[in-house]
Design a protein around this motif. Structure first.
Motif, PDB file in Angstrom:
ATOM      1  N   ARG A 304       7.597 -15.440  48.951  1.00  0.00           N
ATOM      2  CA  ARG A 304       8.683 -15.297  47.984  1.00  0.00           C
ATOM      3  C   ARG A 304       8.332 -15.814  46.599  1.00  0.00           C
ATOM      4  NH1 ARG A 304      12.561 -18.829  51.658  1.00  0.00           N
ATOM      5  NH2 ARG A 304      10.547 -19.906  51.760  1.00  0.00           N
ATOM      6  N   SER A 305       7.159 -16.377  46.419  1.00  0.00           N
ATOM      7  CA  SER A 305       6.774 -16.935  45.117  1.00  0.00           C
ATOM      8  C   SER A 305       5.263 -16.874  44.990  1.00  0.00           C
ATOM      9  CB  SER A 305       7.259 -18.384  44.997  1.00  0.00           C
ATOM     10  OG  SER A 305       6.619 -19.196  45.977  1.00  0.00           O
ATOM     11  N   ARG A 306       4.764 -17.211  43.779  1.00  0.00           N
ATOM     12  CA  ARG A 306       3.309 -17.210  43.564  1.00  0.00           C
ATOM     13  C   ARG A 306       2.621 -18.205  44.487  1.00  0.00           C
ATOM     14  NH1 ARG A 306       4.791 -16.850  37.871  1.00  0.00           N
ATOM     15  NH2 ARG A 306       4.206 -14.812  37.040  1.00  0.00           N
ATOM     16  N   SER A 307       3.200 -19.368  44.649  1.00  0.00           N
ATOM     17  CA  SER A 307       2.566 -20.369  45.503  1.00  0.00           C
ATOM     18  C   SER A 307       2.537 -19.905  46.953  1.00  0.00           C
ATOM     19  CB  SER A 307       3.298 -21.707  45.384  1.00  0.00           C
ATOM     20  OG  SER A 307       4.654 -21.570  45.758  1.00  0.00           O
ATOM     21  N   GLU A 308       3.617 -19.272  47.412  1.00  0.00           N
ATOM     22  CA  GLU A 308       3.616 -18.757  48.785  1.00  0.00           C
ATOM     23  C   GLU A 308       2.649 -17.593  48.940  1.00  0.00           C
ATOM     24  OE1 GLU A 308       7.400 -17.970  50.470  1.00  0.00           O
ATOM     25  OE2 GLU A 308       8.215 -19.944  50.022  1.00  0.00           O
ATOM     26  N   ARG A 597      -4.007 -23.917  38.580  1.00  0.00           N
ATOM     27  CA  ARG A 597      -5.084 -22.934  38.677  1.00  0.00           C
ATOM     28  C   ARG A 597      -4.737 -21.857  39.709  1.00  0.00           C
ATOM     29  NH1 ARG A 597      -8.554 -20.557  35.611  1.00  0.00           N
ATOM     30  NH2 ARG A 597      -7.818 -18.705  36.702  1.00  0.00           N
ATOM     31  N   VAL A 598      -4.159 -22.272  40.818  1.00  0.00           N
ATOM     32  CA  VAL A 598      -3.761 -21.316  41.859  1.00  0.00           C
ATOM     33  C   VAL A 598      -2.693 -20.373  41.316  1.00  0.00           C
ATOM     34  CG1 VAL A 598      -2.580 -21.118  44.083  1.00  0.00           C
ATOM     35  CG2 VAL A 598      -4.417 -22.776  43.805  1.00  0.00           C
ATOM     36  N   HIS A 602      -2.811 -16.137  40.703  1.00  0.00           N
ATOM     37  CA  HIS A 602      -1.860 -15.211  41.319  1.00  0.00           C
ATOM     38  C   HIS A 602      -0.822 -14.705  40.329  1.00  0.00           C
ATOM     39  CE1 HIS A 602      -3.696 -16.895  44.926  1.00  0.00           C
ATOM     40  NE2 HIS A 602      -3.253 -15.831  45.562  1.00  0.00           N
ATOM     41  N   GLY A 603      -1.216 -14.588  39.069  1.00  0.00           N
ATOM     42  CA  GLY A 603      -0.391 -13.851  38.130  1.00  0.00           C
ATOM     43  C   GLY A 603       0.247 -14.616  37.009  1.00  0.00           C
TER      44      GLY A 603
END
Length: 665
Positions: A304-308, A597-598, A602-603
């Motif tokens: 549901r998010s960039r981190s996920e 950085r992660v 991822h965008g």
């Protein structure tokens, strides 16, 4: 959590204690570690020390059996590694130096000041050897201990008898250790990698929750990764070419790194991950440990998010690599670079030892204390005088912990061990009854060693006394001189190995911490360095991975240094407690950098170079202040612009680190 480290939760590092209560540093040192009992090691120790005694009694040579058991004792104490090849080094190399040491000691036995001079030189060499590394430290310890025993005890003639018997005891331990190699040859490495997977699963489970819980899990991840890489890369350095099983294990370890990097991003996102995510990682851990080749079935919810998305992508990638029987060798390019050959690293270690000021300083400290101990017992009649130098050797090991606390704990542990030894020597008749008693006492050594130094001392003391009685036949009369000599040795180590060396009681943790802050600044720059093309991007990614692994490993070392300093009495212990919040702050800065950085990967839009440079400059300013100040200090924090960019959490962590104060008034 307040029971674990009360000084971390009381403002300004102060503790509220009753005036008659023991000091906090002593209570912390007496608290047993939460470590499982190593049952296999306990059984192995019982067999290794009791069988030689049984053989000695059967051959009517109990003194020979006691010497073999003494050699086995050093092998049992040194058998601390997991991988079998490392266990060979940990047991065999100390035994080799131990045989040389007891031979030199035997040759100078009864020669007065010649023995003093020889043992002093051996102590200098032993101390310098100890600075090389873990195996060298254990080897230097056994080298000096056996030399002291050889110079203080009338051992069997000719001179080479004792070295052979002691070495036979160590080799017996090694033989018992290697019996499981055919069945468990790769299991230690696989188990270490699986443990790293489970530690990451625990961290992902804690992500998004309370910060203390996540910080503790992240520390476990760092320790598990360090252990796994040490085992796997240590094995790789001794393998010529590529072993298929080694390639697979290393590939499984390396594909865990993207998950490790995604964990801070998930935590800073502030929302717990779905429970399917840590469950899937634990399933991969089981696949690694059992050597499965079937692809696991992943049932993961949509991110549901960039981190996920980062966690999901890393997890699915790991799930494709873990079951491969022959993974792409690209995945086996370890994140710390290929280790140099053992011969090259040994040459570097010897060169560094000879040129290191710290190596010479520690060698001179140990030589001074051993020389004084031997001089004292040469001038004054002291029963069983070699125990004085033995105590000095055990206590004066800074790489094993605080010298001050080790001296106090050794005295306490010896007193506790003497209670058990007194009962054994008074009630158990010498002879065959010694065999089952030794089996029980020896089994306690690995079990108690896992709990802490004072417990290890309490377990070793009755074993040494029982073996000494078989050589000297003094019975209960050994108790009083054993305690007296231990107290004399502790006093020598405290005065001449601790108090007379200001570096011992003036904490240097600030320098280590300042270096870590500088490393964090370099990591921030490395994480967001601009790249020109695809080749530069790959090189930057590899450099980033290596930098992150090194800084986490260094921070783990800083934590260990602080834990050691916290066991010192004031002012060292109180100052270390005051510095502790900044250690945690630096770890969070590194986490925030990795998370940013992660997110960029991822965008999220990359931060401008000026913002990166500003953060790095603030960290370097903080490092300079820490390095130049003996205590923490308050800094003026300029107002930061309201930024909602990818580095916003990093700005907050840097500001928190710069706001930490040391209120010594």
């Amino acid at each position: 959590m307040t029971t674990e480290r009360p000084t971390e939760h009381i403002p300004h590092g102060r503790t509220r204690t009753h005036p008659l209560a023991p000091p906090a540093w002593l209570l912390a040192s007496l608290r047993p570690n939460r470590a499982p009992v190593p049952w296999a090691a306990a059984v192995r120790a019982g067999i290794a020390l009791s069988v030689p005694l049984a053989v000695g009694f059967a051959l009517d040579e109990p003194e020979y059996g006691a010497l073999v058991s003494m050699g086995a004792l050093s092998g049992v104490i040194g058998d601390t590694a997991d991988a079998y090849r490392m266990r060979i080094l940990n047991i065999a190399f100390p035994q080799l130096l131990g045989a040389i040491g007891v031979a030199l000691g035997t040759l100078v036995y009864g020669h007065g000041w010649v023995a003093v001079a020889v043992l002093t030189l051996i102590a200098l060499l032993s101390g310098m050897i100890s600075s090389i590394g873990t195996v060298a430290s254990a080897s230097g310890l056994v080298f000096l201990l056996n030399a002291v025993v050889g110079a203080g005890l009338p051992l069997p003639e000719p001179w080479w008898t004792a070295p052979l018997l002691l070495a036979a005891g160590g080799l017996f331990v090694l033989l018992l250790t290697l019996l499981g190699w055919p069945l468990r040859g790769r299991q230690p490495e696989r188990a270490a990698v699986a443990t790293a997977y489970r530690a990451v699963a625990d961290a992902l489970e804690a992500a998004g929750g309370p910060a203390p819980a996540y910080d503790e899990r992240r520390q476990q991840v760092t320790q598990a990764l360090n252990q796994a890489y040490d085992l796997v890369l240590g094995r790789r350095a001794r393998v010529h070419g590529r072993s298929a099983s080694l390639v697979r294990i290393l590939a499984q370890l390396n594909v865990l790194i993207p998950l490790v990097e995604a964990a801070p991003a998930a935590h800073l996102h502030g929302r717990p991950l779905p429970p399917e995510v840590p469950a899937a990682v634990r399933e991969l851990a089981a696949a690694v440990e059992e050597g499965r080749t079937g692809a696991p079935a992943l049932d993961l919810p949509a991110p549901r998010s960039r981190s996920e998305r980062a966690v999901d992508a890393a997890l699915r990638h790991a799930a494709t690599v873990v079951p491969l029987a022959e993974p792409d060798p690209h995945h086996a390019d370890d994140r710390l670079g290929r280790p140099a050959a053992l011969r090259v690293r040994a040459g570097r270690a010897v060169r560094d030892m000879m040129l290191s000021e710290a190596s010479w300083r520690y060698g001179l400290r140990l030589a001074l204390c051993i020389g004084l101990a031997q001089s004292l017992v040469s001038l004054i009649e002291v029963e069983r005088s070699y125990w004085v130098a033995l105590t000095v050797t055990f206590v004066l090991k800074p790489d094993f912990g605080s010298v001050f606390s080790r001296a106090v704990l050794r005295a306490l542990g010896t007193a506790a061990g003497l209670v058990l030894a007194a009962a054994v020597l008074a009630e158990v008749p010498r002879g065959w009854w010694d065999v089952p008693v030794m089996m029980l006492l020896a089994a306690l050594i690995p079990a108690f060693s896992a709990k802490g130094y004072v417990f290890q001392t309490a377990a070793i003391t009755p074993v040494i006394l029982l073996l000494s009685d078989l050589l000297n036949h003094q019975g209960f009369d050994l108790i009083r001189p054993r305690l007296l000599d231990s107290l004399i040795g502790c006093a020598i180590a405290l005065v001449f190995g601790y108090l007379l060396w200001p570096e011992s009681w003036h904490t240097r943790v600030g320098d280590r911490l300042a270096d870590a802050v500088d490393d964090a600044a370099r990591y921030v720059e490395c994480a967001f360095a601009p790249v020109a093309d695809e080749a530069a991007l790959r090189a930057a990614r590899q450099s980033r991975l290596q930098s992150r692994r090194r800084i986490y490993r260094d921070l783990s070392g800083v934590r260990s240094e602080f834990q050691r300093a916290l066991t010192e009495p004031p002012p060292t212990g109180s100052r270390a407690a005051a510095w502790w919040p900044l250690v945690v702050a630096v770890e969070r800065i590194v986490d925030a950098t990795t998370a940013a950085r992660v997110r960029v990967n991822h965008g999220a839009p990359a931060p401008p170079p000026s913002e990166v440079a500003r953060i790095a400059g603030q960290l370097r300013e903080l490092a300079d202040g820490v390095r130049s100040s003996p205590t923490l200090y308050r800094v003026d924090i300029p107002a930061e612009p309201e930024e909602a960019g990818v580095l916003s959490p990093l700005h907050q962590e840097v500001a928190a680190a710069r706001a930490i104060a040391q209120p010594e008034h």
